[in-house]
Design an enzyme around this catalytic site. Structure first.
Site, PDB file in Angstrom:
ATOM      1  N   ARG A   6       0.843  -1.193   0.000  1.00  0.00           N
ATOM      2  CA  ARG A   6       0.000   0.000   0.000  1.00  0.00           C
ATOM      3  C   ARG A   6       0.881   1.247   0.000  1.00  0.00           C
ATOM      4  NH1 ARG A   6      -4.976   1.853   1.898  1.00  0.00           N
ATOM      5  NH2 ARG A   6      -4.082   3.543   3.106  1.00  0.00           N
ATOM      6  N   GLY A 188       6.366   5.295  -1.030  1.00  0.00           N
ATOM      7  CA  GLY A 188       7.609   4.540  -1.181  1.00  0.00           C
ATOM      8  C   GLY A 188       8.260   4.176   0.153  1.00  0.00           C
ATOM      9  N   ARG A 189       7.454   4.083   1.199  1.00  0.00           N
ATOM     10  CA  ARG A 189       7.960   3.745   2.552  1.00  0.00           C
ATOM     11  C   ARG A 189       8.929   4.791   3.111  1.00  0.00           C
ATOM     12  NH1 ARG A 189       4.136   1.294   1.953  1.00  0.00           N
ATOM     13  NH2 ARG A 189       3.745  -0.927   2.199  1.00  0.00           N
ATOM     14  N   MET A 190       8.925   5.994   2.502  1.00  0.00           N
ATOM     15  CA  MET A 190       9.803   7.058   3.016  1.00  0.00           C
ATOM     16  C   MET A 190       8.988   7.933   3.967  1.00  0.00           C
ATOM     17  SD  MET A 190      12.773   6.448   2.063  1.00  0.00           S
ATOM     18  CE  MET A 190      13.814   7.896   2.074  1.00  0.00           C
TER      19      MET A 190
END
Ligand code: FMN
Length: 210
Positions: A6, A188-190
């Site tokens: 997600r 982007g998981r950042m």
């Protein structure tokens, strides 16, 4: 479980300049935002404690306000969490609001609130909840559901027409955080992670890698 990763894109980035000086004030803002976003229990938080043997245990409790820079919750002092907090008065709290893609983690020492504060909150609860608190030996083993229901029924009759007394074993705690992390989901998981840390000079804020 979906295997699709997600993307967290609901909210704008979390910037240092937006944070309030006191992390508990910032937390109150985020709880209010979760409520406005339609979350049914915006004050639900996971409370982690540690047993005598060093084993952690966690469960959800409800945040019931703020006191003296800390976060309050109410429970049974003889429950598993109550016994663990008596032996090791340190805990961690975690909020997660999926509709906002936000998490908050707090860590710090925990103390009981005054008996007066517990009584004040107890009196505000619905009578049925007062009766439940009075009737439940929270976390003790019970042989059957019927035994519990019979105890509740007997207490209902015993206190018909009178106030339910505040049990000695029931009341509030306040966790006064020494560390509070605000997490905002990003692409982007950042993700953004801003950590308040308490030192002699007050709060300082550090950014953590996601
Ligand atoms: C949404 C939700 C809210 C809860 N709120 C409380 C609460 O405020 N106080 C409480 O003692 N237990 C609350 N519980 C029950 C606890 O999760 C737990 O079952 C209970 O406190 C016993 O925990 P213990 O045996 O680890 O002490 C709640 C559970 C859920 C799912």
């Amino acid at each position: 479980m979906s295997t699709l990763a997600r993307q967290y894109t609901l909210n704008p980035p979390l910037d240092e300049s937006e944070l309030l000086p006191e992390p508990v004030d910032q937390l109150q803002n985020w709880i209010a935002a979760a409520s406005e976003a339609g979350m049914t229990e915006p004050g639900a938080m996971t409370l982690a404690t540690v047993g005598d043997d060093g084993r952690p245990s966690a469960r959800i409790v409800l945040c019931k306000g703020f006191h003296d820079g800390g976060v309050c919750f109410f429970t049974n002092y003889e429950s598993r969490k109550g016994r663990e907090l008596a032996a090791r008065p340190q805990a961690s709290l975690v909020f997660w609001w999926d509709k906002l893609e936000r998490q908050v983690r707090l860590e710090g020492p925990v103390e009981r609130v005054s008996r007066e504060q517990s009584l004040e909150y107890f009196r505000k609860r619905p009578r049925e909840s007062q009766l439940g608190a009075y009737s439940s030996r929270q976390s003790a083993v019970v042989a059957t559901r019927e035994e519990l229901d019979a105890r509740m029924e007997a207490n209902e009759q015993a206190f018909a027409g009178s106030e339910i007394p505040l049990p000695d074993s029931w009341g509030g705690y306040v966790l006064r955080p020494q560390a509070v992390e605000f997490w905002q989901g990003r692409r982007g998981r950042m993700h953004d992670r801003l950590l308040y840390l308490r030192d002699a000079a007050g709060w300082r804020i550090e950014r953590l890698e996601p």
